[in-house]
Design a protein around this motif. Structure first.
Motif, mmCIF file in Angstrom:
data_model
loop_
_atom_site.group_PDB
_atom_site.id
_atom_site.type_symbol
_atom_site.label_atom_id
_atom_site.label_comp_id
_atom_site.label_asym_id
_atom_site.label_seq_id
_atom_site.Cartn_x
_atom_site.Cartn_y
_atom_site.Cartn_z
ATOM 1 N N THR A 81 0.797 -1.230 0.000
ATOM 2 C CA THR A 81 0.000 0.000 0.000
ATOM 3 C C THR A 81 0.827 1.276 0.000
ATOM 4 O OG1 THR A 81 -0.103 0.050 2.421
ATOM 5 C CG2 THR A 81 -1.880 -1.130 1.243
ATOM 6 N N GLY A 82 2.122 1.151 0.270
ATOM 7 C CA GLY A 82 2.968 2.342 0.359
ATOM 8 C C GLY A 82 2.833 3.082 1.682
ATOM 9 N N ASP A 83 2.160 2.493 2.658
ATOM 10 C CA ASP A 83 1.970 3.114 3.964
ATOM 11 C C ASP A 83 3.035 2.587 4.918
ATOM 12 O OD1 ASP A 83 1.210 4.081 6.433
ATOM 13 O OD2 ASP A 83 -0.870 3.414 6.301
ATOM 14 N N HIS A 84 4.151 3.296 4.989
ATOM 15 C CA HIS A 84 5.276 2.872 5.820
ATOM 16 C C HIS A 84 5.385 3.706 7.095
ATOM 17 C CE1 HIS A 84 6.366 1.312 1.820
ATOM 18 N NE2 HIS A 84 6.865 0.316 2.525
ATOM 19 N N GLN A 85 4.258 4.160 7.622
ATOM 20 C CA GLN A 85 4.274 4.969 8.837
ATOM 21 C C GLN A 85 4.970 4.182 9.956
ATOM 22 O OE1 GLN A 85 1.174 7.415 11.653
ATOM 23 N NE2 GLN A 85 0.348 6.389 9.909
ATOM 24 N N TRP A 86 5.789 4.880 10.728
ATOM 25 C CA TRP A 86 6.630 4.235 11.738
ATOM 26 C C TRP A 86 5.839 3.433 12.759
ATOM 27 C CZ3 TRP A 86 6.162 5.306 16.884
ATOM 28 C CH2 TRP A 86 5.504 6.495 17.244
ATOM 29 N N ILE A 87 4.618 3.832 13.058
ATOM 30 C CA ILE A 87 3.835 3.092 14.064
ATOM 31 C C ILE A 87 3.552 1.657 13.629
ATOM 32 C CG2 ILE A 87 2.794 5.183 15.005
ATOM 33 C CD1 ILE A 87 0.206 4.467 13.514
ATOM 34 N N HIS A 88 3.726 1.381 12.354
ATOM 35 C CA HIS A 88 3.502 0.040 11.811
ATOM 36 C C HIS A 88 4.806 -0.718 11.575
ATOM 37 C CE1 HIS A 88 -0.531 1.483 11.181
ATOM 38 N NE2 HIS A 88 -0.147 2.336 10.237
ATOM 39 N N VAL A 89 5.816 -0.049 11.023
ATOM 40 C CA VAL A 89 6.984 -0.773 10.508
ATOM 41 C C VAL A 89 8.286 -0.548 11.261
ATOM 42 C CG1 VAL A 89 6.000 -0.947 8.191
ATOM 43 C CG2 VAL A 89 7.465 1.013 8.767
ATOM 44 N N ASP A 90 8.381 0.455 12.094
ATOM 45 C CA ASP A 90 9.603 0.701 12.860
ATOM 46 C C ASP A 90 9.426 0.081 14.248
ATOM 47 O OD1 ASP A 90 11.749 1.693 14.356
ATOM 48 O OD2 ASP A 90 11.738 3.641 13.318
ATOM 49 N N VAL A 91 9.812 -1.172 14.342
ATOM 50 C CA VAL A 91 9.570 -1.939 15.573
ATOM 51 C C VAL A 91 10.251 -1.291 16.769
ATOM 52 C CG1 VAL A 91 9.896 -4.181 16.700
ATOM 53 C CG2 VAL A 91 9.257 -4.089 14.280
ATOM 54 N N GLU A 92 11.478 -0.876 16.606
ATOM 55 C CA GLU A 92 12.221 -0.295 17.725
ATOM 56 C C GLU A 92 11.563 0.992 18.235
ATOM 57 O OE1 GLU A 92 16.591 1.676 18.473
ATOM 58 O OE2 GLU A 92 16.467 -0.047 17.126
#
Length: 105
Positions: free
Chosen positions: A37-48
């Motif tokens: 989807t192109g939705d790479h918002q940090w709340i989803h993909v930046d685990v750290e």
């Protein structure tokens, strides 16, 4: 549950028809959805960062919504349908987050 004939669906209005199997929301699934989807918002993909700032990453709301056809098929198989077309959604609200590692059904 036994498959239901399409023509018999109106008779099921207001009845509980079944419960789907559980599906785990993994970080891999979230990452794949972000890619699609192109939705790479940090709340989803930046685990750290998500772990540090909010206790862990959360699934995209539309990821959970997109599971409806899969979960529905496991809950209520329908006979007599050649294809399904998404008609749309009315008044969809995401009233709670789904954390990575949790299960939905």
């Amino acid at each position: 549950m036994n498959p239901v004939e399409f023509k018999d669906l109106p008779g099921l209005v207001g009845q509980e028809v079944g419960v789907s199997d559980w599906v785990e929301i993994t970080q891999e699934r979230v990452n794949q959805f972000a890619e699609a989807t192109g939705d790479h918002q940090w709340i989803h993909v930046d685990v750290e960062r998500a772990t540090k700032e909010m206790g862990g990453p959360i699934a995209h709301g539309y990821l959970t919504l997109s599971l409806i056809p899969f979960l529905g098929a496991g809950m209520l198989p329908i006979k007599g349908v050649a294809r399904g077309i998404n008609y749309g959604s009315d008044k969809v609200r995401f009233i709670n987050m789904v954390r990575v590692g949790k299960r939905v059904r």
